[in-house]
Design a protein around this motif. Structure first.
Motif, mmCIF file in Angstrom:
data_model
loop_
_atom_site.group_PDB
_atom_site.id
_atom_site.type_symbol
_atom_site.label_atom_id
_atom_site.label_comp_id
_atom_site.label_asym_id
_atom_site.label_seq_id
_atom_site.Cartn_x
_atom_site.Cartn_y
_atom_site.Cartn_z
ATOM 1 N N GLY B 91 35.996 56.735 46.518
ATOM 2 C CA GLY B 91 35.861 56.148 44.861
ATOM 3 C C GLY B 91 36.004 57.505 44.141
ATOM 4 O O GLY B 91 36.667 57.576 43.065
ATOM 5 N N GLN B 92 35.234 58.746 44.442
ATOM 6 C CA GLN B 92 35.250 59.929 43.783
ATOM 7 C C GLN B 92 36.729 60.255 43.654
ATOM 8 O O GLN B 92 37.273 60.524 42.317
ATOM 9 C CB GLN B 92 34.417 60.807 44.357
ATOM 10 C CG GLN B 92 32.814 60.384 44.136
ATOM 11 C CD GLN B 92 32.251 60.996 45.497
ATOM 12 O OE1 GLN B 92 32.411 61.857 46.189
ATOM 13 N NE2 GLN B 92 31.109 60.324 45.705
ATOM 14 N N TYR B 93 37.465 60.338 44.736
ATOM 15 C CA TYR B 93 38.811 60.812 44.446
ATOM 16 C C TYR B 93 39.639 59.970 43.793
ATOM 17 O O TYR B 93 40.466 60.556 42.737
ATOM 18 C CB TYR B 93 39.409 61.046 45.647
ATOM 19 C CG TYR B 93 40.828 60.398 46.289
ATOM 20 C CD1 TYR B 93 41.656 60.574 45.851
ATOM 21 C CD2 TYR B 93 40.499 59.235 47.354
ATOM 22 C CE1 TYR B 93 42.870 59.904 46.345
ATOM 23 C CE2 TYR B 93 41.608 58.408 47.529
ATOM 24 C CZ TYR B 93 42.845 58.836 47.064
ATOM 25 O OH TYR B 93 44.101 58.225 47.527
ATOM 26 N N ARG B 94 39.355 58.758 43.873
ATOM 27 C CA ARG B 94 40.421 57.897 42.941
ATOM 28 C C ARG B 94 40.125 57.943 41.700
ATOM 29 O O ARG B 94 40.905 58.089 40.726
ATOM 30 C CB ARG B 94 40.491 56.594 43.606
ATOM 31 C CG ARG B 94 40.834 56.499 44.900
ATOM 32 C CD ARG B 94 41.163 54.873 45.432
ATOM 33 N NE ARG B 94 42.433 54.514 44.840
ATOM 34 C CZ ARG B 94 42.358 53.077 44.507
ATOM 35 N NH1 ARG B 94 41.417 52.463 44.461
ATOM 36 N NH2 ARG B 94 43.569 52.593 43.792
ATOM 37 N N ILE B 95 38.875 57.893 41.307
ATOM 38 C CA ILE B 95 38.460 57.753 39.683
ATOM 39 C C ILE B 95 38.765 59.171 39.216
ATOM 40 O O ILE B 95 39.219 59.141 37.971
ATOM 41 C CB ILE B 95 37.088 57.534 39.546
ATOM 42 C CG1 ILE B 95 36.885 56.665 38.093
ATOM 43 C CG2 ILE B 95 36.133 58.501 39.789
ATOM 44 C CD1 ILE B 95 35.510 56.071 37.875
ATOM 45 N N ALA B 96 38.658 60.223 39.908
ATOM 46 C CA ALA B 96 39.081 61.525 39.392
ATOM 47 C C ALA B 96 40.435 61.629 39.056
ATOM 48 O O ALA B 96 40.787 62.370 38.044
ATOM 49 C CB ALA B 96 38.481 62.745 40.189
ATOM 50 N N ALA B 97 41.172 61.260 40.078
ATOM 51 C CA ALA B 97 42.656 61.390 39.864
ATOM 52 C C ALA B 97 43.199 60.532 38.815
ATOM 53 O O ALA B 97 44.177 60.954 38.091
ATOM 54 C CB ALA B 97 43.298 60.928 41.168
ATOM 55 N N MET B 98 42.417 59.359 38.347
ATOM 56 C CA MET B 98 42.931 58.506 37.474
ATOM 57 C C MET B 98 42.813 59.113 36.081
ATOM 58 O O MET B 98 43.556 59.338 35.260
ATOM 59 C CB MET B 98 42.391 57.306 37.498
ATOM 60 C CG MET B 98 42.750 56.215 36.952
ATOM 61 S SD MET B 98 42.218 55.982 35.102
ATOM 62 C CE MET B 98 40.409 55.605 35.718
ATOM 63 N N PHE B 99 41.573 59.682 36.167
ATOM 64 C CA PHE B 99 41.277 60.309 34.754
ATOM 65 C C PHE B 99 42.156 61.613 34.401
ATOM 66 O O PHE B 99 42.514 61.900 33.469
ATOM 67 C CB PHE B 99 39.700 60.712 34.808
ATOM 68 C CG PHE B 99 39.185 59.493 34.087
ATOM 69 C CD1 PHE B 99 38.960 59.557 32.766
ATOM 70 C CD2 PHE B 99 38.213 58.868 34.763
ATOM 71 C CE1 PHE B 99 37.981 58.488 32.156
ATOM 72 C CE2 PHE B 99 37.399 57.890 34.362
ATOM 73 C CZ PHE B 99 37.279 57.712 33.056
ATOM 74 N N ALA B 100 42.365 62.314 35.734
ATOM 75 C CA ALA B 100 43.040 63.758 35.517
ATOM 76 C C ALA B 100 44.556 63.222 35.140
ATOM 77 O O ALA B 100 44.986 64.134 34.269
ATOM 78 C CB ALA B 100 43.183 64.226 36.813
ATOM 79 N N ALA B 101 45.156 62.386 35.476
ATOM 80 C CA ALA B 101 46.250 61.695 35.325
ATOM 81 C C ALA B 101 46.368 61.541 33.945
ATOM 82 O O ALA B 101 47.466 61.678 33.093
ATOM 83 C CB ALA B 101 46.924 60.754 36.200
ATOM 84 N N VAL B 102 45.627 60.535 33.461
ATOM 85 C CA VAL B 102 45.486 60.094 31.900
ATOM 86 C C VAL B 102 45.167 61.251 31.011
ATOM 87 O O VAL B 102 45.955 61.366 30.043
ATOM 88 C CB VAL B 102 44.318 58.874 31.563
ATOM 89 C CG1 VAL B 102 44.376 58.828 30.198
ATOM 90 C CG2 VAL B 102 44.920 57.882 32.527
ATOM 91 N N ALA B 103 44.431 62.092 31.537
ATOM 92 C CA ALA B 103 44.050 63.188 30.532
ATOM 93 C C ALA B 103 45.450 64.450 30.536
ATOM 94 O O ALA B 103 45.571 64.630 29.363
ATOM 95 C CB ALA B 103 42.954 64.022 30.767
ATOM 96 N N GLY B 104 45.702 64.387 31.792
ATOM 97 C CA GLY B 104 46.880 65.435 31.739
ATOM 98 C C GLY B 104 48.137 64.964 30.916
ATOM 99 O O GLY B 104 48.751 65.818 30.429
ATOM 100 N N ALA B 105 48.288 63.665 30.813
ATOM 101 C CA ALA B 105 49.387 63.098 30.270
ATOM 102 C C ALA B 105 49.132 63.118 28.726
ATOM 103 O O ALA B 105 50.138 63.083 27.931
ATOM 104 C CB ALA B 105 49.689 61.801 30.580
#
Lengths: 355, 387
Positions: B91-105
């Motif tokens: 769960g930690q990896y998926r939610i982190a990747a999701m936020f990182a992707a959104v913030a990065g874009a």
């Protein structure tokens, strides 16, 4: 430390075995050709067709099985050599690319990808193999001339079963269960609702989706199907259209328990369901993936490959409804009237649900 | 089993290497039996797997998969070393990747800064998500096993909600993904090209994610912090014996929270190789659920040792990719899942056997040397705690 080790071992093994349950069990070689490249030299003229299934693979009694049926027919009638590969749960685009690459590299042409999930992978692979013709069910790849999009007018087929549900419903209340809230499945919903309302404008249509993207697990979650269907039947529905792949079995079980009816999807599910579930399957919305697969392969055999975007609609018998079990025989004339009207263009079936 | 007394003991090292090899042999033997029962030749199957797995294209795939698995296993291992069981890595990896992707874009930054920003978001989100479980354990005594499992589901539901066209994602061809990160936020990879076997022209085999270097650095940092710092010592001491650690002045609550945060931070990195190297957006397929659980298996196989974990990750990646070649050869590819399952079980059994052998041999040695050596490592460790 040792507590952790033991606990970890238990959980890891459980997770692995769960993953094993989730992944397809259909990859077994029972139906697979012994496709060693050397075997092909004897019959140089034989067309080598590669096909990559969506998750669930052959044996899902629904979408993938429809593709398998088309492939089997092509093998029997056209004498083509086939090779089928299955997807694994939790795989990435790189895995899908590797699968399509293997097929193209081994000289399979055409190569058919079953399901829109192959879209991204196919875009990359088709560029690497310009001399291989690819086909993709339920999707298109823009700009790739060697990719044939094989898509369906699911809304038209769903219209017919929606009309059938409305004609058969005693409570004036029917349900739609979609596997995943994506436009492809909303197309089914739009057609079903339009069909039901065409018969009975005041009919109540309950709509539920089992999952949301990106985790479209609702196509393979019979327990969720049962639970959702229970809720709908309890809320007054007497017929539910289950457009949810492998989860449909759960809906049928609920229908049996609630002494109600259900409508199958993709394949004629009356034929594949367990005997005790057959009586609840009123009809199935046929999405003739088998026709698309067969026609696509046949076009190669005939020397005039289908290219571009091929829409399989009511007119082409790419969609329709099944009659096994005989439960819709009495309303067949009415349904055929609707069918004629859709084919002639008199009725335009919406592809998106009304807002 | 962590011992603090002898640092370099050839016998122990030998036994430590023997155990995973033994486990592999058992796994290979068991899957051979299954293959034979299914009327397939195990030799042919293993040869196909080997030949396919060493093709350059597949080596790239294996390394790319492995870099994520490696981080996932490290995240799990940090918890293990402290007797904490973070099974929420998934769960930690998926939610982190999701936020990182959104913030990065959503931001525009020059090259390296953009990447650092995305990685920082992932690390923070992963740590926060794991920190919830840490706080619950410290202040409410909630078992981290339960809370991290629950947080997996909550995280998955949140991701499912956020990655919809109504919130942060776009829909194209029925596939949802978050907006694409601008090119300044892409981590350059190592392109590998050459002349394929039997070919004449040079082709690009693929691109190894550049983030694999960072994964390696995290592995080195893991080794350094755990075995060369006071913090790492306290962590391992707490893992070996909590009462002993308390007696030697370790603030256990603080250690629990810190290691949970660290584990979550590393878990946050799990999605970074693929996000920065290939996907550039969070979408349906590239961030599958389950990598966190794979990490548990790999951490067990690699015995929480960074080198061991690296080998185990590559092995896992190799098994993953080889299911394709088995499928096309008509050999049941489920054999790969069987191998992965049996190797985890076998490794636990093998280590238990090796542990007993080494304890027995140690006892013999102690008896023969007529020395009195403290037999309880925890007591020994705590007495040396203030080194």
């Amino acid at each position: 430390m040792r507590r952790v080790t033991k606990l970890a071992a238990v959980v890891a093994t459980a997770a692995l075995s769960l993953a094993a349950c989730g992944s397809s069990s259909s990859g077994g070689g029972t139906t697979t050709e012994s496709g060693s490249p050397a075997a092909t030299t004897s019959s140089a003229a034989a067309l080598k067709v590669g096909l990559a299934y969506d998750i669930g693979g052959r044996g899902d009694k629904s979408f993938n099985d429809a593709a398998a049926a088309g492939l089997d027919k092509a093998k029997a009638e056209l004498g083509v050599e086939i090779k089928e590969l299955s997807a694994t749960q939790g795989e990435t685009d790189a895995d899908k690319e590797a699968r399509l690459t293997l097929l193209a590299q081994a000289g399979y042409n055409p190569v058919i990808a079953v399901g829109f999930l192959y879209g991204t992978a196919l875009k990359n692979v088709s560029a690497k193999f310009p001399n291989t013709q690819f086909g993709i069910i339920d999707s298109t790849v823009e700009g790739a001339t060697n990719v044939t999009g094989l898509v369906f007018a699911e809304n038209e087929g769903s219209f017919l079963v929606g009309a059938a549900a409305a004609l058969k419903s005693k409570s004036g209340n029917v349900g739609y269960i979609g596997g995943c809230l994506i436009p492809l499945l909303q197309k089914f919903e739009a057609g079903f609702t339009a069909g039901a309302k065409a018969v009975k404008p005041d009919i109540k249509v309950q709509v539920k989706y089992l999952s949301n993207p990106p985790d479209c697990k609702g196509f393979n979650d019979p327990a969720a199907g049962t639970e959702t269907a229970n809720g709908m039947y309890d809320a007054g529905a007497d017929i539910i259209f289950a457009a949810a792949g492998g989860s449909g079995t759960g809906v049928f079980q609920s229908a049996k328990a609630k002494k109600a009816l259900a409508i199958g999807v993709d394949s004629d599910q009356f034929q594949t369901a367990a005997a005790d579930l057959q009586p609840v399957i009123m009809t199935s919305m046929l999405k003739r993936v088998d026709v698309a697969v067969f026609d696509f392969i046949k076009s190669f055999k005939d020397g005039a490959p289908l290219t571009g975007v091929q829409v399989f609609d009511l007119k082409k018998d790419g969609v329709g409804y099944s009659t096994s079990g005989g439960q819709v025989d009495d309303i067949a004339t009415k349904l055929d009237e609707y069918k004629a009207k859709i084919v002639s263009g008199e009725i335009k079936v919406p592809a998106e649900p009304a807002k | 089993m962590e011992r603090f007394v002898p640092r370099f003991d050839p016998r122990r090292t030998g036994l430590a290497i023997l155990a995973p090899l033994l486990a592999l042999a058992v796994a290979a033997a068991l899957s051979s039996v299954v293959l034979l029962v299914a009327d397939h030749s195990p030799l042919v199957a293993f040869q196909e797997m080997w030949n396919y797995g060493r093709k350059p294209e597949q080596v790239v795939n294996i390394l790319n998969k492995g870099s994520g698995y490696f981080l996932s296993a490290l995240a799990v291992a940090i918890g293990f070393r402290m007797n904490l069981f973070n099974i929420g890595v998934d769960g930690q990896y998926r939610i982190a990747a999701m936020f990182a992707a959104v913030a990065g874009a959503a931001v525009t930054l020059p090259g390296p800064l953009h990447i650092i920003f995305i990685v920082a978001v992932a690390v923070v989100v992963g740590a926060v998500w794991a920190g919830v479980a840490g706080l619950l354990k410290v202040y409410r005594g909630v078992s981290e096993v339960i809370s991290t499992i629950m947080l997996n589901f909550i995280g998955a539901a949140f991701v499912a909600w956020a990655v919809t066209p109504q919130v942060w994602a776009t829909l194209e061809n029925n596939v949802v993904r978050t907006p694409t990160i601008p090119e300044s936020g892409w981590f350059p990879g190592f392109s590998w090209s050459g002349v394929p076997e039997g070919g004449t022209q040079t082709v690009v085999f693929g691109e190894i994610y550049g983030f694999i270097v960072i994964s390696g650095l995290v592995g080195i940092a893991y080794w350094f912090v755990l075995s060369r710092t006071r913090f790492g010592f306290d962590l391992r001491a707490t893992g070996s014996s909590e009462p002993a650690a308390v007696a030697s002045g370790v603030d256990v609550k603080r250690m629990v929270l810190t290691s949970m945060l660290l584990s979550g931070a590393v878990a946050g990195l799990v999605g970074m190789p693929i996000l920065l190297g290939a996907a550039h957006s969070f979408g349906s397929q590239d961030f599958p659920a389950g990598i966190g659980f794979t990490g548990i298996a790999i951490a067990l196989l690699g015995r929480n040792n960074p080198v061991g974990i690296a080998f185990a990750s590559v092995l896992w990646g190799f098994l993953d990719v080889s299911n394709q070649i088995l499928d096309i050869q008509g050999i049941p590819k489920e054999i790969v899942t069987i191998m992965q399952g049996t190797v985890v079980l076998a490794v636990v059994i093998a280590y238990e056997m090796v542990r007993r052998i080494s304890v027995a041999s140690e006892q013999r040695r102690v008896l023969s040397s007529e020395r009195t050596v403290p037999t309880d490592p925890a007591v020994d460790a705590s007495s040396g705690g203030a080194k």
